[in-house]
Design an enzyme around this catalytic site. Structure first.
Site, short mmCIF file in Angstrom:
data_model
loop_
_atom_site.label_atom_id
_atom_site.label_comp_id
_atom_site.label_asym_id
_atom_site.label_seq_id
_atom_site.Cartn_x
_atom_site.Cartn_y
_atom_site.Cartn_z
CG ASP A 143 -2.02 1.02 1.13
OD1 ASP A 143 -1.76 2.14 0.67
OD2 ASP A 143 -3.16 0.69 1.53
CG ASP A 179 1.31 0.40 -8.93
OD1 ASP A 179 1.53 0.45 -7.71
OD2 ASP A 179 0.16 0.28 -9.40
CE LYS A 217 -5.89 -13.03 -14.69
NZ LYS A 217 -7.20 -13.65 -14.38
#
Length: 238
Positions: A143, A179, A217
């Site tokens: 997170d 990311d 994914k």
């Protein structure tokens, strides 16, 4: 989503109320996830309360050992364990649906090289893992706590770097991926300042995506949207 919390210590070494880097969410269990918990946990689950473990005894062999913090739904963990049967994997995740999904996958693929904790990962590292015993520690897509007022909740802090360093063997590697560019910069700043590590990036920043890290994914979707992913590898030197 990572599953650990930051210990805060008073000046005399006692622990204050911890700042959690995860949020406990109630999730609905699928039939497969519940089956994983019901049938897989007695075979592959480990308990924090059992304290320091001899993982050679747990796995029945001595092998390279990877510890993953916050495996989410377990897809990457399962893929890595299946691709490297000569290695052992210990995964930690607080969210029960993810634990159940991973255990269901372990049974479906008949794997024997993976064990699971369902609790706070820093407590497992501190209380259950011997010093200088791990070959790798993985922290994939924790997170980011992107709001400035929440940065203190980020798991990657100096105390985290020191705890991981103690648990890695000399030459062992902490591999992180995110990311969120701002979090990648935060990770780099913390780890570059942490004693006893060497950044494995040639230019002292980020490494190319390692082949051994499965592409999720979620990551593929992000790439299609133009989002970046940053991998960091730091090796214990001392």
């Amino acid at each position: 989503m990572t599953d650990t919390q930051q210990p805060e210590l008073t000046e005399d070494g006692r622990q204050r109320r911890t700042i959690k880097s995860f949020v406990m969410r109630a999730g609905r269990m699928t039939e497969g996830q519940q089956r994983g918990l019901d049938k897989g946990w007695p075979l592959f689950g480990l308990e924090l309360e059992d304290g320091l473990r001899d993982f050679d005894q747990v796995f029945g062999r001595s092998a390279p050992r990877t510890f993953e913090i916050g495996f989410g739904m377990g897809h990457s963990t399962l893929e890595m364990a299946a691709a490297a049967p000569e290695q052992d994997f210990i995964g930690v995740e607080v969210h029960k649906p993810g634990v159940g999904a991973l255990l269901n996958g372990v049974m479906a693929q008949n794997l024997s090289n993976l064990r699971v904790y369902s609790c706070d990962a820093l407590e497992v590292l501190r209380d259950c893992v011997a010093d200088a015993s791990l070959d790798r520690v993985l922290l994939f897509f924790p997170d980011p706590w992107h709001k400035s007022r929440h940065h203190k909740r980020r798991i990657v802090q100096p105390a985290f770097a020191e705890l991981v360093r103690r648990k890695l063997k000399i030459g062992g590697v902490l591999h992180m991926a995110t990311d969120w560019e701002n979090y990648a910069e935060h990770m780099l700043e913390v780890m570059n300042a942490a004693p006893g590590y060497r950044n494995l990036a040639v230019d002292g920043t980020y490494v190319p995506r390692p082949e051994e890290r499965p592409v999720t994914k979620f990551e593929r979707r992000g790439e299609r949207l133009g989002h970046g992913v940053w991998d960091l590898k730091f090796q214990r030197q001392a």
